[in-house]
Each structure stands twice: as C-alpha cells, then as structure tokens.
Design an enzyme around this catalytic site. Structure first.
Site, PDB file in Angstrom:
ATOM      1  N   ASP A   6       0.736  -0.876  -0.276  1.00  0.00           N
ATOM      2  CA  ASP A   6       0.172   0.307  -0.210  1.00  0.00           C
ATOM      3  C   ASP A   6       1.023   1.519   0.353  1.00  0.00           C
ATOM      4  O   ASP A   6       0.665   2.165  -0.800  1.00  0.00           O
ATOM      5  CB  ASP A   6      -1.335   0.023   1.219  1.00  0.00           C
ATOM      6  CG  ASP A   6      -2.032  -1.525   1.598  1.00  0.00           C
ATOM      7  OD1 ASP A   6      -2.358  -1.734   0.220  1.00  0.00           O
ATOM      8  OD2 ASP A   6      -1.860  -2.183   2.321  1.00  0.00           O
ATOM      9  N   HIS A  41      -5.106  -3.007   5.909  1.00  0.00           N
ATOM     10  CA  HIS A  41      -4.489  -3.909   5.045  1.00  0.00           C
ATOM     11  C   HIS A  41      -5.913  -3.598   4.424  1.00  0.00           C
ATOM     12  O   HIS A  41      -6.566  -4.732   4.097  1.00  0.00           O
ATOM     13  CB  HIS A  41      -3.462  -5.050   4.297  1.00  0.00           C
ATOM     14  CG  HIS A  41      -3.835  -5.116   3.136  1.00  0.00           C
ATOM     15  ND1 HIS A  41      -3.350  -4.378   2.210  1.00  0.00           N
ATOM     16  CD2 HIS A  41      -3.751  -6.132   2.483  1.00  0.00           C
ATOM     17  CE1 HIS A  41      -2.894  -4.912   1.272  1.00  0.00           C
ATOM     18  NE2 HIS A  41      -3.198  -5.858   1.347  1.00  0.00           N
TER      19      HIS A  41
HETATM   20  P1  NAD Z   1      -2.237 -18.320  -5.088  1.00  0.00           P
HETATM   21  O1  NAD Z   1      -3.838 -19.098  -4.893  1.00  0.00           O
HETATM   22  O2  NAD Z   1      -1.859 -18.105  -6.782  1.00  0.00           O
HETATM   23  O3  NAD Z   1      -1.185 -19.314  -4.473  1.00  0.00           O
HETATM   24  C1  NAD Z   1      -1.818 -19.571  -2.789  1.00  0.00           C
HETATM   25  C2  NAD Z   1      -1.037 -20.983  -2.101  1.00  0.00           C
HETATM   26  O4  NAD Z   1      -0.836 -21.102  -1.499  1.00  0.00           O
HETATM   27  C3  NAD Z   1      -0.611 -22.292  -3.315  1.00  0.00           C
HETATM   28  O5  NAD Z   1      -0.173 -22.512  -4.488  1.00  0.00           O
HETATM   29  C4  NAD Z   1      -1.948 -22.797  -2.404  1.00  0.00           C
HETATM   30  O6  NAD Z   1      -1.240 -23.807  -3.241  1.00  0.00           O
HETATM   31  C5  NAD Z   1      -1.216 -22.250  -1.260  1.00  0.00           C
HETATM   32  N1  NAD Z   1      -1.696 -22.895  -0.129  1.00  0.00           N
HETATM   33  C6  NAD Z   1      -2.851 -22.210   0.239  1.00  0.00           C
HETATM   34  N2  NAD Z   1      -3.117 -23.126   1.708  1.00  0.00           N
HETATM   35  C7  NAD Z   1      -1.510 -23.315   2.439  1.00  0.00           C
HETATM   36  C8  NAD Z   1      -1.504 -24.193   3.663  1.00  0.00           C
HETATM   37  N3  NAD Z   1      -1.623 -24.543   4.541  1.00  0.00           N
HETATM   38  N4  NAD Z   1      -0.031 -24.060   3.980  1.00  0.00           N
HETATM   39  C9  NAD Z   1       1.528 -23.848   2.319  1.00  0.00           C
HETATM   40  N5  NAD Z   1       0.670 -23.899   1.580  1.00  0.00           N
HETATM   41  C10 NAD Z   1      -0.898 -23.089   1.022  1.00  0.00           C
HETATM   42  O7  NAD Z   1      -2.490 -17.044  -4.001  1.00  0.00           O
HETATM   43  P2  NAD Z   1      -1.279 -15.858  -4.318  1.00  0.00           P
HETATM   44  O8  NAD Z   1      -1.841 -14.834  -4.981  1.00  0.00           O
HETATM   45  O9  NAD Z   1      -0.274 -15.911  -4.406  1.00  0.00           O
HETATM   46  O10 NAD Z   1      -1.835 -14.755  -3.027  1.00  0.00           O
HETATM   47  C11 NAD Z   1      -2.072 -15.444  -1.935  1.00  0.00           C
HETATM   48  C12 NAD Z   1      -2.896 -14.823  -0.422  1.00  0.00           C
HETATM   49  O11 NAD Z   1      -1.528 -13.117  -0.622  1.00  0.00           O
HETATM   50  C13 NAD Z   1      -4.078 -14.422  -0.430  1.00  0.00           C
HETATM   51  O12 NAD Z   1      -4.567 -14.269   0.419  1.00  0.00           O
HETATM   52  C14 NAD Z   1      -4.047 -13.156  -0.775  1.00  0.00           C
HETATM   53  O13 NAD Z   1      -4.962 -12.223  -1.368  1.00  0.00           O
HETATM   54  C15 NAD Z   1      -2.638 -12.088  -0.591  1.00  0.00           C
HETATM   55  N6  NAD Z   1      -2.458 -10.617  -1.054  1.00  0.00           N
HETATM   56  C16 NAD Z   1      -2.175  -9.870  -0.122  1.00  0.00           C
HETATM   57  C17 NAD Z   1      -1.625  -9.263  -0.639  1.00  0.00           C
HETATM   58  C18 NAD Z   1      -0.811  -7.770   0.709  1.00  0.00           C
HETATM   59  O14 NAD Z   1      -0.753  -6.754   0.107  1.00  0.00           O
HETATM   60  N7  NAD Z   1      -1.233  -7.929   2.160  1.00  0.00           N
HETATM   61  C19 NAD Z   1      -1.300  -8.681  -1.860  1.00  0.00           C
HETATM   62  C20 NAD Z   1      -1.501  -9.481  -2.386  1.00  0.00           C
HETATM   63  C21 NAD Z   1      -2.107 -10.996  -2.355  1.00  0.00           C
HETATM   64  C1  LMR Z   2      -4.020  -6.631  -3.055  1.00  0.00           C
HETATM   65  O1  LMR Z   2      -3.906  -5.178  -2.417  1.00  0.00           O
HETATM   66  O2  LMR Z   2      -3.094  -6.501  -4.209  1.00  0.00           O
HETATM   67  C2  LMR Z   2      -3.881  -7.707  -2.395  1.00  0.00           C
HETATM   68  O3  LMR Z   2      -4.084  -7.669  -0.814  1.00  0.00           O
HETATM   69  C3  LMR Z   2      -4.814  -8.819  -2.932  1.00  0.00           C
HETATM   70  C4  LMR Z   2      -6.643  -7.913  -2.802  1.00  0.00           C
HETATM   71  O4  LMR Z   2      -7.165  -8.840  -2.450  1.00  0.00           O
HETATM   72  O5  LMR Z   2      -6.483  -6.816  -3.420  1.00  0.00           O
END
Ligand code: NAD
Ligand code: LMR
Length: 330
Positions: free
Chosen positions: A159, A187
């Site tokens: 952010d 967030h």
């Molecule tokens: P994705 O679905 O592409 O990948 C997630 C991976 O996690 C998958 O490969 C899945 O098999 C694995 N997984 C699920 N549960 C698990 C567990 N208990 N142990 C180990 N591995 C596990 O998702 P992504 O796009 O990589 O996003 C992951 C997370 O990050 C989501 O919750 C998304 O909302 C979050 N995210 C947060 C931010 C932030 O700014 N904080 C930014 C982007 C995404």
């Molecule tokens: C983001 O800010 O891009 C991530 O937290 C993914 C989402 O769900 O917005």
C-alpha cells in the site's frame, strides 16, 4: 562467508510465491553477500508444482542460494527458519472483500503459528501476506510462547509503494524521490494513506508532498486509488496482484534487516504497543523506522488532525470486528 539465512515461504508454488523465491535467491532481499537457504512449503496437492519451482531455482545457479528444501507441512518447512513468509492462503475473487476470506484463511494461521513457535529459530521474523493479513498475523502471533510477539508482522508495504508510485507518477519524478509517505491501519479499504510527513526530493529541492501536489487530488483520487488498488488489479487481471506483492514483501524484509539507508519511514503492520491509542496487540500498520538489523520503532509524537483520527479510529474498529470474528482461533 556469512552463515546462510534460512527463509521459509508458504504458498511457494502460488502466484506470489513464484514471484518471490527467485529475487530472494538472487540477493535482492537480504543483500548481495548474504547466502540463503530457501525452505519452500506447499499443500500436499501442490508438491508437484513446487518441485518444478525448485528445479527452476536450481537452473538459475544463483551464487547465494546455498540450499532448497521443500516440504508439504509447516513443522518440517519452518525448521530452524530465521525468516518465515506466510503467503499461502486463498486470494479473494471479484466481488469479495479481503475480510470475506477470514473464516477460510484464518484457521491456516493457527497451525502455522504453532509450527513457527515450535520449530523456527527462536528469534524468527515473520511477515504475513495471506489475507486478511493483519488478522491472520494476529492469529499466528497469538500462538507464540517461545518466539517474540513483536516479530510477527503483516504487509502494508504494498500500500505504501502504491502511494509512492501514484505521487511519483503525478509529479513526473522517480519513485525514489518520494519519501516518508505511509499507511495507518488495516490492509483493507479502511487503510489511511498519510502524506503528512511525506516529502519530494527532486531537482535539488525538498518539498512537502502537501505543497508539491494538488490538495484535491490527494484527498480524492490519490486516496481512493491507494485504498482500492487491490480490487482494481483483480478486476483488470482476473487475479490478485502478485509481482508487486512479492516485491513489497521483499522491501518489508529487506528494510527490516538492512535498513532504508536514509532512515526513511516504512509502513509495517506490527503488534500495537498502545501507541496512538491503538489497542495493544492489534496488528496495525504504523509509520516505523528501522533502528538496526531486525529492529523497528513506531514513529512517535505525530500530530494527527481530527479527520485523519476519525479514519484511524474507523480502521481500528474494523480490526476489532475482525478479531471478534476469529476469537475462537486466538
Ligand atoms: P495463489 O492461490 O496463487 O497461491 C496461494 C498458494 O498457497 C497456492 O499454491 C496454495 O496451494 C498455497 N497454500 C494454500 N494454503 C496453504 C497452506 N496452508 N500451506 C501452504 N501453502 C498453502 O494466491 P496468491 O495470489 O499467491 O495470493 C496468496 C495470498 O496473498 C492471498 O491470500 C492474497 O489475497 C494475499 N495477498 C496479500 C497482499 C498484501 O498486500 N498483503 C497482496 C497480494 C496478495
Ligand atoms: C492487494 O492489495 O493487491 C491484495 O491484498 C490482494 C487483494 O485481494 O486486494
């Protein structure tokens, strides 16, 4: 040669994981002379994909990558880890808020919190990326008995980077010229982008953001764009942000370990110590400064105007409601 730092990453075969492991192995997170061992963790059903990620890491022949370990469970995956990056969790889809994920994703962080506390290095540093990341970090931190609670953090650096990127683009300056812009709170859409300390250092001048940029834009489009950028990316890509999220996670850990070079402010969601009246223990994004390797301090003494205070209170209220929704997991 320095002792390798062990970095565990969950969800390492996912979208973010795939963007995260390679720059870490190249030295972008912990420094150009710091060897690393990657401990990649996935669900059993994703182990085949994870073995492909490990093969590609081998094929990069990174000089700093001193080992790759893969695991289908957290206890093994977090063994002796110095840094744990909790990424693995469901992403939201179109029409969902991040908080809608809480009952699906929250339970992941009880077991992973226990596994960190029981298996990782005693002074492990944790960043939670999986959403809703503040409350998931709260869940993981609530399990810690041996490891320091202050080391459980969640990511709001994306952010902050978004805020910096928007201001830099508006002014036509390099993002490095925009400093000390930060994020308060959750967030989520209630986050509060704050430019009151922010300044722009370009063309030999240093100007406050508030005087360098149009006030109506800052209060309007800028604020909304930062708060809702995650949704805009999902709407455009059909998938949530991945490369920018990985890059922000790298920034978070890089700066926590190596500092920012000029003592600039970084946004980290950390357990509140009561600063600014935020209830103790809530994982809340504050303006922080890095005071040494793996040491952060919440910036104290800021004057907050009434409108900003109301927004900070609103984000606090939302985090308290999220905490209430997972009280059985704490
Ligand atoms: P994705 O679905 O592409 O990948 C997630 C991976 O996690 C998958 O490969 C899945 O098999 C694995 N997984 C699920 N549960 C698990 C567990 N208990 N142990 C180990 N591995 C596990 O998702 P992504 O796009 O990589 O996003 C992951 C997370 O990050 C989501 O919750 C998304 O909302 C979050 N995210 C947060 C931010 C932030 O700014 N904080 C930014 C982007 C995404
Ligand atoms: C983001 O800010 O891009 C991530 O937290 C993914 C989402 O769900 O917005």
């Amino acid at each position: 040669m320095k002792k390798p730092i062990r970095v565990a990453i969950t969800g390492a075969a996912g979208n973010i994981g795939y963007s995260l492991a390679f720059p870490i192995a190249s030295g972008a997170m912990l420094g150009p002379d710091q060897p690393v061992i990657l401990q990649l963790v996935e669900l059993p059903m994703a182990m085949n994909a994870l073995s492909g990620v490990a093969m590609e890491l081998d094929d990069c022949a990174y000089p700093l990558l001193h080992g790759i370990e893969i695991a289908d469970n957290a206890a093994q995956g977090f063994k002796d880890a110095d840094v744990v990056m909790l990424v693995g969790a469901k992403p939201r889809g179109p029409g969902q808020t991040r908080a809608d994920l809480i009952r699906d994703n929250g339970p992941i962080f009880t077991g992973q919190g226990d596994a960190i506390d029981q298996n990782a290095a005693q002074d492990v540093k944790v960043i939670v990326v999986g959403n809703p990341c503040n409350t998931n970090a709260l869940i993981a931190a609530s399990r810690c008995k041996r490891t320091p609670r202050a080391h459980y953090t969640a990511m709001t650096r994306l952010d902050q980077n978004r805020a910096v990127g928007q201001i830099a683009k508006k002014l036509g300056v390099a993002p490095a010229a925009v400093r000390d812009v930060f994020i308060w709170g959750n967030h989520s859409d209630t986050m509060v982008p704050d430019f009151s300390l922010g300044y722009v250092a370009a063309a030999g001048e240093k100007k406050p953001v508030a005087s360098a940029v149009d006030a109506a834009w800052l209060a309007g489009d800028f604020d909304k764009t930062v708060r809702t950028r995650g949704k805009a990316i999902i709407d455009a890509r059909g998938k949530s942000s991945a490369a920018s999220a990985a890059f922000a996670a790298i920034d978070h850990i890089h700066d926590w370990f190596l500092g920012t070079g000029d003592n600039t402010v970084v946004s980290m969601a950390v357990p509140s110590d009561g600063s600014y009246g935020i209830p103790e223990g809530l994982i809340y994004s504050f303006p922080c400064r890095i005071t040494g390797p793996w040491k952060y301090e919440i910036v104290q003494g800021l004057t907050i105007d009434a409108a900003t205070q109301a927004r900070i209170d609103n984000s606090t209220k939302e985090l308290l409601a999220e905490r209430e929704a997972v009280k059985d997991l704490l």
